[in-house]
Design an enzyme around this catalytic site. Structure first.
Site, short mmCIF file in Angstrom:
data_model
loop_
_atom_site.label_atom_id
_atom_site.label_comp_id
_atom_site.label_asym_id
_atom_site.label_seq_id
_atom_site.Cartn_x
_atom_site.Cartn_y
_atom_site.Cartn_z
N LYS A 23 -26.57 34.07 7.21
CA LYS A 23 -25.56 34.25 8.26
C LYS A 23 -24.29 34.86 7.68
O LYS A 23 -23.72 35.79 8.24
CB LYS A 23 -25.22 32.90 8.88
CG LYS A 23 -23.98 32.91 9.75
CD LYS A 23 -23.59 31.52 10.20
CE LYS A 23 -22.65 30.80 9.28
NZ LYS A 23 -21.22 31.10 9.41
N ASN A 24 -23.88 34.35 6.52
CA ASN A 24 -22.59 34.80 5.97
C ASN A 24 -22.66 36.21 5.41
O ASN A 24 -21.65 36.77 4.99
CB ASN A 24 -22.09 33.82 4.90
CG ASN A 24 -21.54 32.56 5.54
OD1 ASN A 24 -21.44 32.46 6.76
ND2 ASN A 24 -21.18 31.60 4.69
N CYS A 116 -15.16 26.42 12.35
CA CYS A 116 -15.31 24.99 12.05
C CYS A 116 -13.98 24.36 11.68
O CYS A 116 -13.16 24.97 11.00
CB CYS A 116 -16.31 24.82 10.91
SG CYS A 116 -18.00 25.07 11.44
N ARG A 121 -7.41 27.11 7.54
CA ARG A 121 -8.07 28.41 7.62
C ARG A 121 -7.21 29.54 8.22
O ARG A 121 -7.61 30.16 9.23
CB ARG A 121 -9.41 28.30 8.35
CG ARG A 121 -10.29 27.23 7.78
CD ARG A 121 -11.68 27.26 8.33
NE ARG A 121 -12.53 28.22 7.63
CZ ARG A 121 -13.80 28.45 7.95
NH1 ARG A 121 -14.35 27.83 8.95
NH2 ARG A 121 -14.50 29.33 7.28
N ASP A 306 -19.64 24.97 1.14
CA ASP A 306 -20.56 24.74 2.27
C ASP A 306 -21.69 23.78 1.90
O ASP A 306 -22.29 23.15 2.77
CB ASP A 306 -21.18 26.07 2.73
CG ASP A 306 -20.18 26.92 3.52
OD1 ASP A 306 -19.06 26.45 3.76
OD2 ASP A 306 -20.54 28.05 3.88
N ARG A 398 -24.80 27.30 15.24
CA ARG A 398 -23.98 28.45 14.81
C ARG A 398 -24.51 29.05 13.52
O ARG A 398 -24.32 30.24 13.26
CB ARG A 398 -22.54 28.01 14.58
CG ARG A 398 -21.82 27.60 15.84
CD ARG A 398 -20.37 27.36 15.55
NE ARG A 398 -19.86 28.47 14.77
CZ ARG A 398 -18.72 28.45 14.11
NH1 ARG A 398 -17.98 27.39 14.13
NH2 ARG A 398 -18.33 29.50 13.43
C1 UD1 Z 1 -16.42 32.11 4.00
C2 UD1 Z 1 -17.71 31.60 4.59
C3 UD1 Z 1 -17.69 30.09 4.67
C4 UD1 Z 1 -17.35 29.49 3.30
C5 UD1 Z 1 -16.11 30.14 2.71
C6 UD1 Z 1 -15.83 29.72 1.27
C7 UD1 Z 1 -18.36 33.39 6.10
C8 UD1 Z 1 -18.55 33.85 7.51
N1 UD1 Z 1 -17.87 32.15 5.94
O1 UD1 Z 1 -15.37 31.70 4.88
O2 UD1 Z 1 -18.96 29.64 5.10
O3 UD1 Z 1 -17.13 28.12 3.45
O4 UD1 Z 1 -16.22 31.56 2.70
O5 UD1 Z 1 -16.92 30.03 0.46
O6 UD1 Z 1 -18.67 34.08 5.16
N2 UD1 Z 1 -7.32 31.48 2.96
C9 UD1 Z 1 -5.98 31.64 3.29
N3 UD1 Z 1 -5.60 32.77 3.96
C10 UD1 Z 1 -6.49 33.75 4.32
C11 UD1 Z 1 -7.85 33.60 3.96
C12 UD1 Z 1 -8.24 32.44 3.28
O7 UD1 Z 1 -5.15 30.77 3.00
O8 UD1 Z 1 -6.10 34.74 4.93
C13 UD1 Z 1 -7.77 30.25 2.25
C14 UD1 Z 1 -8.61 29.36 3.18
O9 UD1 Z 1 -7.79 28.55 3.99
C15 UD1 Z 1 -9.44 28.59 2.19
C16 UD1 Z 1 -9.66 29.59 1.06
O10 UD1 Z 1 -8.68 30.61 1.23
O11 UD1 Z 1 -8.73 27.47 1.70
C17 UD1 Z 1 -11.03 30.21 1.04
O12 UD1 Z 1 -11.34 30.72 2.32
P1 UD1 Z 1 -12.26 32.01 2.51
O13 UD1 Z 1 -12.97 32.30 1.23
O14 UD1 Z 1 -11.44 33.08 3.12
O15 UD1 Z 1 -13.32 31.51 3.57
P2 UD1 Z 1 -13.93 32.35 4.76
O16 UD1 Z 1 -14.06 33.77 4.38
O17 UD1 Z 1 -13.23 32.00 6.02
#
Ligand code: UD1
Length: 415
Positions: A23-24, A116, A121, A306, A398
């Site tokens: 999915k990711n 989630c 986030r 995850d 999801r």
């Molecule tokens: C992706 C995955 C999710 C996984 C996560 C971490 C997808 C669709 N989802 O989520 O399943 O749990 O990677 O491996 O691929 N952050 C900020 N600002 C931002 C972006 C991120 O502060 O603009 C912080 C987040 O709050 C979090 C950390 O960075 O604490 C990591 O998040 P991120 O790697 O961006 O996760 P996702 O891409 O949302």
């Protein structure tokens, strides 16, 4: 797709299971398809509500998006810049559509993404990257309007943290921007490499994906291609943890064990046996498990955030303590209440889940509050004596296509 999942626990799992595409990976590939002049064919993606939501976003943008048997035909140039609030608002990955629509149309109107409830986030790093590439960002309440009337330009980006999503946004924007983009402190997750490989197959030029420095030569014309997304390492982890919880012996095929090595290593340490081959792993459990002490999540190749609730679910009744700390999301262990209802001795303090262990699990009525936490409740229920009902099936839907059928084929009573 609401409703409950019913599990009659205590039945060991036996057989072979094929891991579906991730999915990711599929979600960012669908966002990338917006950049292609002709539609791309994604081979065999899972049928999930998050995937359907991405298809609705693509259609709203005027792109093609349809199933063709087991494959997805998606992309083509967008013609509309307004993304739908319902789908954008409930899925974190919707922010990935902002950069390609902006790059192609000079404007995108979207919404702060949902997803989630596992922490705050924010998307500030995505937006800051796009601003550095020439976008103007305007946020009013939940509404986001980004404009770049004369297009995006390359930039040297240094991400504040190795965010998977922000790295993907930078890759997508960089491919469409004029000139060179350098992304420092990029995420190392294999889904980034998969996205870069897809973009390169479409005619893009991305180098260094899988390392913390990625260089993109932008402005090339992209075309569709046929592409099989990488296997779902979290699905594979879920199966491995399910066997550790329920007992039995299962061969998990179609996913390199290296992609979820930390999970297999922990299960082995806890007393499962693990055989690793090229593209498969066999996981078995016969006797009791033992707690493994301190476990911490981290960015790839560390223990995936995850996978943390899934590993926890497998170790709930192990003898001895396990302490899980999630460094990525601050509210990862919302499933702990459900674990407790099944008789587990657990406590949550901040980002840390303490599993005191040693107590057998019994069936219970519990509620999934997020995707992986919901799957973790299923994993725990498989190892519990008696029947459980897990409400909030829509969260699990999801991210897992066909999980219940697959577990049934391995001998579980689940429906
Ligand atoms: C992706 C995955 C999710 C996984 C996560 C971490 C997808 C669709 N989802 O989520 O399943 O749990 O990677 O491996 O691929 N952050 C900020 N600002 C931002 C972006 C991120 O502060 O603009 C912080 C987040 O709050 C979090 C950390 O960075 O604490 C990591 O998040 P991120 O790697 O961006 O996760 P996702 O891409 O949302």
């Amino acid at each position: 797709m609401g409703g409950r999942i019913k599990v009659q626990g205590g039945r060991p799992l036996y057989g072979r299971a094929q891991v579906p595409p991730a999915k990711n990976s599929v979600l960012p590939l669908l966002a990338a398809s917006v950049l292609c002049g002709s539609p791309a064919a994604l081979l065999g993606p899972p049928r999930l509500s998050d995937v359907e939501d991405c298809l609705a976003i693509l259609r709203a943008a005027g792109c093609q998006a349809r199933w063709q048997g087991p494959n997805l035909l998606a992309g083509g140039p967008p013609s509309r810049c307004r993304l739908p609030q319902a789908q954008a608002g409930r899925m974190r990955a919707s922010i990935l559509f902002a950069a390609p629509v902006l790059a192609r149309l000079g404007r995108v109107e979207t919404w702060l993404p949902g997803g989630c409830r596992i922490g705050s986030r924010p998307v500030d790093w995505h937006l800051s990257a796009l601003e550095q590439m020439g976008a103007r960002v305007c946020q009013v309440g939940q509404r986001l309007v980004l404009s770049a009337p004369s297009g995006l330009h390359g930039a040297c980006l240094s991400l504040p943290g190795p965010s998977v999503g922000a790295t993907e946004t930078a890759l997508l924007a960089g491919c469409a921007a004029r000139g060179r983009t350098v992304v420092e402190n990029a995420a190392l997750e294999p889904e980034i490499l998969d996205l870069a490989q897809f973009l390169n197959r479409c005619g893009g030029c991305v180098e260094g994906a899988g390392t913390s420095r990625i260089v993109i030569e932008g402005g090339r014309r992209l075309h569709g291609t046929a592409y099989r997304p990488m296997p779902d390492r979290i699905f594979a982890s879920t199966l491995a943890c399910a066997v550790a919880s329920a007992r039995g012996r299962v061969t998990i095929a179609g996913c390199s064990p290296g992609l979820y090595a930390p999970v297999l290593d922990v299960l082995e340490q806890a007393g499962c046996w693990v055989l690793r081959g090229a593209g498969w792993a066999s996981v078995g459990r016969a006797g009791p498990l033992r707690g493994v002490g301190l476990l911490e999540t981290g960015v790839y190749p560390g223990l995936a955030t995850d996978a943390a609730p899934l590993v926890a679910a497998a170790l709930l009744s192990a003898r001895g303590q396990t302490v899980l700390v999630d460094h990525v999301f601050e509210a990862r262990f919302g499933c702990a209440g459900g674990f407790e209802a099944m008789g587990a001795a657990v406590s949550v303090r901040g980002r840390t889940l303490h599993i005191h262990g040693g107590r057998p699990l019994h069936g219970a009525d519990v509620t999934a509050g997020d995707l992986r936490g919901g799957a973790a409740l299923v994993v725990a229920a498989l190892g519990a004596r008696g029947s459980s009902r897990i409400a909030g099936r829509e969260y699990i839907a999801r991210g897992y296509g066909g999980l219940e059928e697959m577990l049934r084929s391995l001998g579980a009573r689940i429906g």
